[in-house]
Enzyme design. Sequence first.
Site, PDB file in Angstrom:
ATOM      1  N   ARG A  52     -10.048  18.196   6.019  1.00 61.78           N
ATOM      2  CA  ARG A  52      -8.953  17.231   6.253  1.00 61.78           C
ATOM      3  C   ARG A  52      -8.930  16.855   7.732  1.00 61.78           C
ATOM      4  O   ARG A  52      -8.994  15.672   8.061  1.00 61.78           O
ATOM      5  CB  ARG A  52      -7.612  17.755   5.733  1.00 61.78           C
ATOM      6  CG  ARG A  52      -6.470  16.805   6.023  1.00 61.78           C
ATOM      7  CD  ARG A  52      -5.223  16.986   5.145  1.00 61.78           C
ATOM      8  NE  ARG A  52      -4.960  18.329   4.718  1.00 61.78           N
ATOM      9  CZ  ARG A  52      -4.516  19.309   5.510  1.00 61.78           C
ATOM     10  NH1 ARG A  52      -4.289  19.079   6.790  1.00 61.78           N
ATOM     11  NH2 ARG A  52      -4.293  20.509   5.023  1.00 61.78           N
ATOM     12  N   TYR A 104      -0.008  -9.626   6.852  1.00 59.07           N
ATOM     13  CA  TYR A 104      -0.402  -9.033   5.576  1.00 59.07           C
ATOM     14  C   TYR A 104       0.856  -8.572   4.833  1.00 59.07           C
ATOM     15  O   TYR A 104       1.610  -7.739   5.340  1.00 59.07           O
ATOM     16  CB  TYR A 104      -1.374  -7.885   5.819  1.00 59.07           C
ATOM     17  CG  TYR A 104      -1.872  -7.274   4.543  1.00 59.07           C
ATOM     18  CD1 TYR A 104      -2.737  -7.974   3.706  1.00 59.07           C
ATOM     19  CD2 TYR A 104      -1.465  -6.009   4.152  1.00 59.07           C
ATOM     20  CE1 TYR A 104      -3.182  -7.424   2.521  1.00 59.07           C
ATOM     21  CE2 TYR A 104      -1.911  -5.446   2.972  1.00 59.07           C
ATOM     22  CZ  TYR A 104      -2.764  -6.159   2.161  1.00 59.07           C
ATOM     23  OH  TYR A 104      -3.192  -5.607   0.984  1.00 59.07           O
ATOM     24  N   ASP A 177      -4.044  -6.099  14.128  1.00 60.29           N
ATOM     25  CA  ASP A 177      -4.754  -6.059  12.847  1.00 60.29           C
ATOM     26  C   ASP A 177      -5.855  -7.111  12.949  1.00 60.29           C
ATOM     27  O   ASP A 177      -5.597  -8.307  12.866  1.00 60.29           O
ATOM     28  CB  ASP A 177      -3.780  -6.359  11.700  1.00 60.29           C
ATOM     29  CG  ASP A 177      -4.451  -6.333  10.327  1.00 60.29           C
ATOM     30  OD1 ASP A 177      -5.696  -6.405  10.277  1.00 60.29           O
ATOM     31  OD2 ASP A 177      -3.732  -6.250   9.312  1.00 60.29           O
ATOM     32  N   LYS A 202     -12.417  -4.674   3.775  1.00 59.45           N
ATOM     33  CA  LYS A 202     -12.754  -6.085   3.831  1.00 59.45           C
ATOM     34  C   LYS A 202     -14.123  -6.273   4.496  1.00 59.45           C
ATOM     35  O   LYS A 202     -15.111  -5.794   3.984  1.00 59.45           O
ATOM     36  CB  LYS A 202     -11.634  -6.850   4.523  1.00 59.45           C
ATOM     37  CG  LYS A 202     -10.218  -6.460   4.023  1.00 59.45           C
ATOM     38  CD  LYS A 202      -9.949  -6.849   2.583  1.00 59.45           C
ATOM     39  CE  LYS A 202      -8.691  -6.209   2.008  1.00 59.45           C
ATOM     40  NZ  LYS A 202      -7.471  -6.439   2.779  1.00 59.45           N
TER      41      LYS A 202
HETATM   42  C1  LIG Z   1      -6.256  -5.788   3.008  1.00 61.27           C
HETATM   43  C2  LIG Z   1      -5.540  -5.883   4.296  1.00 61.27           C
HETATM   44  C3  LIG Z   1      -4.744  -4.827   4.768  1.00 61.27           C
HETATM   45  C4  LIG Z   1      -4.521  -3.557   3.962  1.00 61.27           C
HETATM   46  O1  LIG Z   1      -5.707  -2.833   3.833  1.00 61.27           O
HETATM   47  P1  LIG Z   1      -6.055  -1.902   2.558  1.00 61.27           P
HETATM   48  O2  LIG Z   1      -7.428  -1.429   2.876  1.00 61.27           O
HETATM   49  O3  LIG Z   1      -5.940  -2.754   1.343  1.00 61.27           O
HETATM   50  O4  LIG Z   1      -5.038  -0.804   2.559  1.00 61.27           O
HETATM   51  C5  LIG Z   1      -4.141  -4.980   5.997  1.00 61.27           C
HETATM   52  N1  LIG Z   1      -4.291  -6.103   6.734  1.00 61.27           N
HETATM   53  C6  LIG Z   1      -5.044  -7.129   6.312  1.00 61.27           C
HETATM   54  C7  LIG Z   1      -5.182  -8.345   7.162  1.00 61.27           C
HETATM   55  C8  LIG Z   1      -5.692  -7.060   5.079  1.00 61.27           C
HETATM   56  O5  LIG Z   1      -6.431  -8.095   4.660  1.00 61.27           O
END
Ligand SMILES: *Cc1c(COP(=O)(O)O)cnc(C)c1O
Length: 382
Positions: A52, A104, A177, A202
């Site tokens: 962990r 998001y 982000d 992504k």
């Molecule tokens: C998909 C996404 C998230 C969340 O990520 P997960 O891997 O689905 O938890 C956060 N910010 C953006 C811009 C995203 O496209």
Amino acid sequence: MAKDDLHPATLAAQALGTIDESTQALVPPVYPSSTYQRAADNSYPTGNVYSRPDNPTYKPVEQLLAKLEGGEDALLFASGMAAAVAVFQTLKPGDHIVAPTVMYWSLRNWLKSFAAQFRIGLDLVDMSEPDAVAAAIQPGTTKLVWLETPANPMWSISDIQAISRLAHEAGARVAVDSTVATPVLTQPLALGADLVMHSATKYLNGHSDLIAGALVTAKTDDHWQALVKQRAQGGAVLGPFEAAMLLRGMRTLHVRVCASSATALLLAEALERHPAVEAVLYPGLASFPDHELARKQMQGGFGGMLSIRVKGGARAAIDAAARLSVWKRATSLGGVESLVEHRASIEGEGTPVPDNLLRLSVGLEAFEDLWEDLDQALGRVG
Ligand SMILES: *Cc1c(COP(=O)(O)O)cnc(C)c1O
């Protein structure tokens, strides 16, 4: 470690060029073990105790990502949400956050309830207006400014450099982000941000076959140590096999992002001329309100994400999506296959997203196939 002057695409393709010492393997090993043996003197000779807090499978992935973002360190998480949540969980009751109105959706929903539950102040502002950000920042009380650029699903751009300056003057950290921009197109840390967050689900992974997240830090300071502890104790850890798959995906990050950005620009230009399309939202278009800032802040392209507003409202947009066949109707983004989504349907009630908006994630298919499919689907609209 790799030479410092190699191009990021080279570093990514070779996963920093590290060769496994014990086997000379070019691809690093996966460590499924959950635990590690103590030496006879009761010490842990490699520093690994339990998987962990410590999984050596993460190291090559974290080192590559830190290098690509120009940061000192990185941490993998079980999802993008887990990475983002870890950042907010370092705050205390009475602290204040400034975050974007359009961001998001799941993260904004979580953030609203988290802030209310822990008595943390939260102001949602238009992050493409530095004046609005300046007005919302409370010096000494605002501890975190959260940015998302380009921001889902309208792709507005926030000025990382200007906002970082404002935040730092007030004693706040800046986290970005950067899921959509990727380190290929934007370098938030070089522009002054303190932390970068990715949904590695992504573009970083890029193949729609795992869920993962990551944080990258400009400095390994006390705040970063709190995040290291947060992951180890909170336990939102990635599986070692997912970490290895993520590294494989990241090797092709640059070619994928460059190719989908180039196709997205061609599609945006063609869609802008389509009679069934009311508006195209894409930072690479001269008509886009934040285009100049995007040109300044993004290098090598404007990303693979765009949105269109279809004439005739929600029904027309949903019907057009239904006629697509090359584009797959699914949520998520940044994979090799192109996806289309009627965004208001997934965000539900209270969404700021226009109900005739279709979000397009451009993959690696031939432009001609993507365009012909869109053209026939939109052709019968209104
Ligand atoms: C998909 C996404 C998230 C969340 O990520 P997960 O891997 O689905 O938890 C956060 N910010 C953006 C811009 C995203 O496209």
